[in-house]
Enzyme design. Sequence first.
Site, PDB file in Angstrom:
ATOM      1  CD  GLU A  32      -2.924   1.219   2.280  1.00 24.36           C
ATOM      2  OE1 GLU A  32      -3.394   0.208   2.830  1.00 24.36           O
ATOM      3  OE2 GLU A  32      -3.139   2.378   2.671  1.00 24.36           O
ATOM      4  CG  HIS A 191      -6.132   3.228  -0.594  1.00 23.66           C
ATOM      5  ND1 HIS A 191      -6.384   4.586  -0.521  1.00 23.66           N
ATOM      6  CD2 HIS A 191      -4.993   3.007   0.097  1.00 23.66           C
ATOM      7  CE1 HIS A 191      -5.430   5.151   0.204  1.00 23.66           C
ATOM      8  NE2 HIS A 191      -4.579   4.223   0.592  1.00 23.66           N
ATOM      9  CG  ASP A 314      -0.908   4.197   4.343  1.00 22.98           C
ATOM     10  OD1 ASP A 314      -0.876   4.633   3.169  1.00 22.98           O
ATOM     11  OD2 ASP A 314      -1.869   4.371   5.110  1.00 22.98           O
TER      12      ASP A 314
END
Length: 355
Positions: A32, A191, A314
Site C-alpha cells: 500500500e 483503499h 502506507d
Amino acid sequence: MFLYLLLGILSIYQAADATPRTRNGLGTIALEEAWQFPELAYLAENYAPPVGQTTEDLSNNLVDIQGHRLQLMDEYGIDYMILSWTSPGPQGYSNQTEAEAMATKANDYLYEQIQNNTARFGGFAALSMHDPVQAAAELNRTVTEYGFVGALLNDYQESGPDNGTLLFYDQPEYDVFWQMATDLDVPIYMHPRLPVTQEIDLLWQGRKWLLTAPWQFANDLSSHVLGIATNGVFDRFPSLRMIVGHNGERIPSDFWRADHMLERQKLLGMPMNSTIVGYLKKNIWITTSGEFYNDILRYHINQLGADRILFSVDYPYETVEEASRWFARFPFADDDEKYLISRGNAISIMKLDLR
Ligand SMILES: *[C@@H]1O[C@H](CO)[C@@H](O)[C@H](O)[C@H]1NC(C)=O
Ligand SMILES: *[C@@H]1O[C@H](CO)[C@@H](O)[C@H](O)[C@H]1NC(C)=O
Ligand SMILES: *[C@@H]1O[C@H](CO)[C@@H](O)[C@H](O)[C@H]1NC(C)=O
Ligand SMILES: *[C@@H]1O[C@H](CO)[C@@H](O)[C@H](O)[C@H]1NC(C)=O
Ligand SMILES: *[C@@H]1O[C@H](CO)[C@@H](O)[C@H](O)[C@H]1NC(C)=O
C-alpha cells in the site's frame, strides 16, 4: 577498545533489529505504497504528514520513486514495493473523460517509472470506475501489457456535475468488472479516499479532525466493502480476491455483530449467501498498513490466520522506519508465520516472480 567492540556489536544488533528479514535474509514486500505526479504534488496539503515531517517532505516523498524511497527500502529490508497512484486517483474526477484519461496517464507513467527496476517495484493499476466496461478493459490492458499485479481503487467513484453522485461497486452493473478481475485472476485493493464536499458537510463538518485516517477512511471504506459482500458479489465471483488495508478497515474486529445481525437480513431477502467472517477467510486479505500495534496484529492472526495478512507500510503517509522497526520486533509464533506475513502471502496472491 572493548567499548568500541561493544558499540559495534550493539549497532549491528540494532541494524538487524530494524530490518524485518525473514528466511535466508529475505526482506519484506509492501503493497500500500503511494506515488504522485510532480504537477499534483501540491495535493499533499490535504493530509497531515508524519510527525517530524513537513508537507513539503510528504509531497517530495510521494513524487520520488527511485531515490530516497529506494534508499529506505534498502536500509529497512523492503525487497519489493507495489506502487499505486495516491488517493483519490481517478476516483476524484467526476468528469468521466478526465477520469479515464488520468487513469491511463497514471498507468503509463507508473509503467515508465518502474520499468528499469522490476526487481524492486511492481504496480497496481489506477482505474476510472465511471464505466465498469471501460474499467475492465483498462485492467486487462495494464495487467496484460504492463505486468501490473492488480488494481487499487480509492473507495467510491465521484461523478455528476456537482461531484455528488457516488458510484459504489456493489451494484450489479459492476459485475462485468469483477468478472474481469477473476478472469485475469488478479486482486483488487480497496483503499480509502477523502469524501466529496457534500459528505463532509453532512457528516464531518463539526468534527473535521476525524477526516482521513483517524476514522473517516475506515468508516467509509468498510461500508463499501460490506456493501460488496452483502450484495452477493463474492457469491457470484467465488474466486474474487480483494485486499483491504489497515487491518481490514475494522471489519475483522466487528464481524461477530455484523454476522449476528445480518442473519436476520437474509430472511428479508439479502442476497449474501455466506457470512462476513466467511468472506474474510476466503476472498479478503488484509494488510498491516498504518497499524503498528502488536496486540491488534495478534488478534487478526488469531481470527483470520497468518495466511490472510500481508505486511505494508502506507508510505509516505507513514514512515518506512516506524513500520519496519515495529514489524521486526513483532513476536511471531514461528518462522512460517513471519515468512507468510512478510512476503509469502504477497508472492502467492499476486503471483510474484519472487521466492
Ligand atoms: C469533461 O472533460 C472534457 C475534457 O476536459 C470536456 O471536454 C467535457 O466538456 C467535460 N464534460 C463535462 C460534462 O463537463
Ligand atoms: C531508473 O530510472 C530512474 C529515473 O531515470 C533513475 O533514477 C534510476 O536510477 C534508474 N534505476 C535503475 C535501476 O536503472
Ligand atoms: C467538484 O470537484 C471539482 C474538482 O475537484 C471542484 O473544482 C469543484 O469545486 C467540486 N464541486 C463541488 C460542488 O464540490
Ligand atoms: C484482454 O484483452 C485481450 C486483447 O484485447 C483479449 O484477447 C483478452 O480476451 C482479454 N482478456 C480477458 C480476460 O477478457
Ligand atoms: C444463494 O443461495 C440461494 C438459496 O440457496 C440460491 O438460490 C442462490 O443461487 C445462491 N446464490 C449464489 C450466487 O450462490
